[in-house]
Design an enzyme around this catalytic site. Structure first.
Site, PDB file in Angstrom:
ATOM      1  N   ASP A 107       0.827  -1.214   0.000  1.00 19.41           N
ATOM      2  CA  ASP A 107       0.000   0.000   0.000  1.00 19.41           C
ATOM      3  C   ASP A 107       0.858   1.259   0.000  1.00 19.41           C
ATOM      4  O   ASP A 107       0.403   2.327  -0.405  1.00 19.41           O
ATOM      5  CB  ASP A 107      -0.889   0.059   1.255  1.00 19.41           C
ATOM      6  CG  ASP A 107      -1.868  -1.092   1.334  1.00 19.41           C
ATOM      7  OD1 ASP A 107      -1.798  -1.993   0.492  1.00 19.41           O
ATOM      8  OD2 ASP A 107      -2.695  -1.086   2.262  1.00 19.41           O
ATOM      9  N   ASP A 195      -2.913   5.217  -2.946  1.00 17.14           N
ATOM     10  CA  ASP A 195      -2.266   4.075  -2.307  1.00 17.14           C
ATOM     11  C   ASP A 195      -1.495   3.326  -3.393  1.00 17.14           C
ATOM     12  O   ASP A 195      -2.015   3.145  -4.512  1.00 17.14           O
ATOM     13  CB  ASP A 195      -3.309   3.119  -1.707  1.00 17.14           C
ATOM     14  CG  ASP A 195      -3.808   3.581  -0.331  1.00 17.14           C
ATOM     15  OD1 ASP A 195      -3.541   4.738   0.047  1.00 17.14           O
ATOM     16  OD2 ASP A 195      -4.472   2.771   0.346  1.00 17.14           O
ATOM     17  N   HIS A 244      -7.754  -0.765  -3.811  1.00 12.53           N
ATOM     18  CA  HIS A 244      -6.606  -1.559  -4.251  1.00 12.53           C
ATOM     19  C   HIS A 244      -6.986  -2.497  -5.405  1.00 12.53           C
ATOM     20  O   HIS A 244      -7.976  -3.219  -5.339  1.00 12.53           O
ATOM     21  CB  HIS A 244      -5.955  -2.327  -3.103  1.00 12.53           C
ATOM     22  CG  HIS A 244      -5.557  -1.382  -1.995  1.00 12.53           C
ATOM     23  ND1 HIS A 244      -5.303  -1.794  -0.722  1.00 12.53           N
ATOM     24  CD2 HIS A 244      -5.365  -0.030  -1.989  1.00 12.53           C
ATOM     25  CE1 HIS A 244      -4.987  -0.737   0.032  1.00 12.53           C
ATOM     26  NE2 HIS A 244      -5.025   0.346  -0.724  1.00 12.53           N
ATOM     27  N   ASP A 246      -5.333  -5.116  -6.527  1.00 12.30           N
ATOM     28  CA  ASP A 246      -4.732  -6.450  -6.569  1.00 12.30           C
ATOM     29  C   ASP A 246      -5.603  -7.587  -6.007  1.00 12.30           C
ATOM     30  O   ASP A 246      -5.110  -8.707  -5.811  1.00 12.30           O
ATOM     31  CB  ASP A 246      -3.327  -6.444  -5.944  1.00 12.30           C
ATOM     32  CG  ASP A 246      -3.295  -5.874  -4.549  1.00 12.30           C
ATOM     33  OD1 ASP A 246      -4.331  -5.383  -4.077  1.00 12.30           O
ATOM     34  OD2 ASP A 246      -2.215  -5.902  -3.927  1.00 12.30           O
ATOM     35  N   ARG A 263     -16.286  -8.023 -10.508  1.00  7.01           N
ATOM     36  CA  ARG A 263     -15.803  -6.656 -10.738  1.00  7.01           C
ATOM     37  C   ARG A 263     -15.135  -6.605 -12.110  1.00  7.01           C
ATOM     38  O   ARG A 263     -13.924  -6.354 -12.212  1.00  7.01           O
ATOM     39  CB  ARG A 263     -14.765  -6.268  -9.686  1.00  7.01           C
ATOM     40  CG  ARG A 263     -15.166  -6.517  -8.261  1.00  7.01           C
ATOM     41  CD  ARG A 263     -13.991  -6.288  -7.317  1.00  7.01           C
ATOM     42  NE  ARG A 263     -14.322  -6.654  -5.951  1.00  7.01           N
ATOM     43  CZ  ARG A 263     -13.430  -6.786  -4.972  1.00  7.01           C
ATOM     44  NH1 ARG A 263     -12.151  -6.548  -5.208  1.00  7.01           N
ATOM     45  NH2 ARG A 263     -13.815  -7.118  -3.767  1.00  7.01           N
ATOM     46  N   SER A 297     -10.614  -6.633   4.313  1.00  7.80           N
ATOM     47  CA  SER A 297     -10.675  -7.021   2.902  1.00  7.80           C
ATOM     48  C   SER A 297     -11.795  -8.019   2.667  1.00  7.80           C
ATOM     49  O   SER A 297     -12.414  -8.523   3.607  1.00  7.80           O
ATOM     50  CB  SER A 297      -9.338  -7.635   2.473  1.00  7.80           C
ATOM     51  OG  SER A 297      -8.284  -6.769   2.811  1.00  7.80           O
ATOM     52  N   SER A 298     -12.019  -8.321   1.405  1.00  6.15           N
ATOM     53  CA  SER A 298     -13.093  -9.239   1.045  1.00  6.15           C
ATOM     54  C   SER A 298     -12.529 -10.643   0.833  1.00  6.15           C
ATOM     55  O   SER A 298     -11.309 -10.855   0.870  1.00  6.15           O
ATOM     56  CB  SER A 298     -13.756  -8.756  -0.244  1.00  6.15           C
ATOM     57  OG  SER A 298     -12.886  -9.001  -1.331  1.00  6.15           O
ATOM     58  N   CYS A 350      -0.415  -8.064  -1.188  1.00  5.57           N
ATOM     59  CA  CYS A 350      -0.433  -6.882  -0.305  1.00  5.57           C
ATOM     60  C   CYS A 350       0.723  -6.928   0.701  1.00  5.57           C
ATOM     61  O   CYS A 350       1.288  -5.896   1.053  1.00  5.57           O
ATOM     62  CB  CYS A 350      -1.707  -6.827   0.528  1.00  5.57           C
ATOM     63  SG  CYS A 350      -3.235  -7.014  -0.369  1.00  5.57           S
TER      64      CYS A 350
HETATM   65  N1  GLY Z   1      -9.487  -4.497  -1.123  1.00  2.95           N
HETATM   66  C1  GLY Z   1      -9.594  -5.621  -1.930  1.00  2.95           C
HETATM   67  C2  GLY Z   1     -10.660  -6.561  -1.552  1.00  2.95           C
HETATM   68  O1  GLY Z   1     -10.966  -6.669  -0.414  1.00  2.95           O
HETATM   69  O2  GLY Z   1     -11.262  -7.227  -2.352  1.00  2.95           O
END
Ligand code: GLY
Length: 375
Positions: A107, A195, A244, A246, A263, A297-298, A350
């Site tokens: 980041d 970032d 982000h 990635d 996405r 994060s997801s 990350c």
């Molecule tokens: N920030 C990336 C995600 O959580 O998918």
């Protein structure tokens, strides 16, 4: 003297890398930028302070193992120097009561050729995070005469940098998706904010995600700072919390990118890839339905992998679907457990920052077409 710093993309052979640490990590208090990052149903809402010691120890154990695996591949690993993050940040323009971590170097540090540039983060709690990497930067500067040690213009992060009343608990998921599609984010365009993990490097081209952590003014700044590179603004409307690039758009080797199927890059933004025979394929589904506790994060950290070279990739050990897809794509997969680290700021990509990859600044997109992403 040896060359220490060189990296132009995320897939050429990796020789030296920084791996983060979990020590002293805190959950920061809410502030104009972070209230947007924490999902409304997250147990982290309203919670802040040092992270539980047992979780820090578990994360550090997985980070140490990651270092051992990387070293076993002949890669030199550097580590940041932890600071005491449980302290306020006070500047002439703002005060916030805690800082965050030195877990996700990705980041903060952006490596472009022989330069490592510290980012201009929009979170007030991350204002001094770069200091954890300064001992390494000093070492590289002393030993590599070509290393360019840089810092992006420091944003002031006054109230002018954020939209007021943007955050509202009543915003539905649908409304968030509309905002992402309309490029309506919590940050204003008052000053460049970015970032480093929003920047995907592909040699002469930088693809930068416009989202909650990086604004358009930053892209204009990149265009002027790197006049020899081409800057592209990309946006992924399916992401309610676009932070982000990635876990959304990940290059595996020249000509191949995996894209988060929730996405997808919009059709009109694909022209530059299509004109240059790049394949964009859907990433495999995550193996988990929920992220670990206290995680920002997801579940799509499943695709946040570290590419070692054009044929080798490190994938999180429990992400069996992603590993299987990589295998089918002809990659040798090295599984590494990392879920205990996720809450500290992300996955395997990350948790690292490039120092040295073989290779030079290649032009992967020689066929220039009318390109709506071009800044
Ligand atoms: N920030 C990336 C995600 O959580 O998918």
């Amino acid at each position: 003297m040896p060359k220490i710093v060189n990296s132009w993309n995320d897939f050429d052979p990796l020789k030296r890398v920084i791996v983060g640490r979990a020590d002293n990590s805190c959950i920061p208090p809410e502030e104009p930028a972070t209230s947007e990052k924490v999902p409304i149903d997250s147990p982290m809402r309203g919670m802040w302070g040092p992270r539980p010691v047992a979780t820090v120890e578990a994360a550090n154990a997985q980070l140490e193992n990651y270092v051992t695996v990387l070293e076993g591949l002949g890669i030199q690993v550097d580590r940041p120097t932890p600071l005491q993050w449980n302290a306020p940040v006070i500047t002439p323009d703002f005060r916030t009561d805690s800082m965050m971590t030195q877990m996700p170097p990705r980041d903060i540090l952006l490596t472009i050729g022989n330069e490592i540039i510290a980012s201009a983060n929009s979170f007030r709690c991350r204002y001094f995070e770069y200091l954890a990497y300064w001992p390494l930067m000093r070492e590289y500067f002393e030993n590599d005469p070509e290393f360019k040690w840089s810092q992006a213009p420091r944003p002031r992060l006054t109230d002018k940098s954020y939209k007021h009343n943007y955050y509202d608990e009543r915003i539905s998921l649908e409304e968030r998706l509309v905002r992402t599609a309309n490029k309506d984010f919590v940050t204003t365009e008052y000053e460049p904010m970015w970032d480093a993990a929003d920047v995907m490097r592909l040699g002469k081209d930088l693809f930068i995600q416009h989202g909650l952590t990086t604004n358009r003014t930053a892209m204009e700044w990149f265009k002027r700072y790197y006049p020899d590179l081409r800057v592209h603004a990309v946006n992924f409307p399916g992401d309610p919390y676009p932070i982000h690039i990635d876990a959304t758009f990940v290059p595996l080797r020249p000509g191949l990118i995996i894209n988060n199927p929730h996405r997808r890059l919009p059709e009109e933004q694909r022209k530059i890839f299509e004109a240059n025979d790049w394949q964009i394929i859907d990433a495999a589904m995550p193996a988990h339905e929920e992220p670990p506790p206290l995680c920002y994060s997801s579940v799509w950290l499943s695709m946040n992998c570290l590419v070692i070279d054009h044929k080798t990739v490190i994938v999180e050990a429990s992400e069996v679907h992603q590993a299987e897809q990589m295998d089918k794509l002809g990659m040798n997969v090295i599984p590494v457990p990392f879920r205990d680290v996720y809450a500290f700021g992300g996955g395997l990509h990350c948790g690292t920052a490039d120092v040295y990859r073989e290779g030079t600044c290649e032009d992967f997109f020689p066929n220039q077409v009318e390109d709506p992403t071009r800044v």
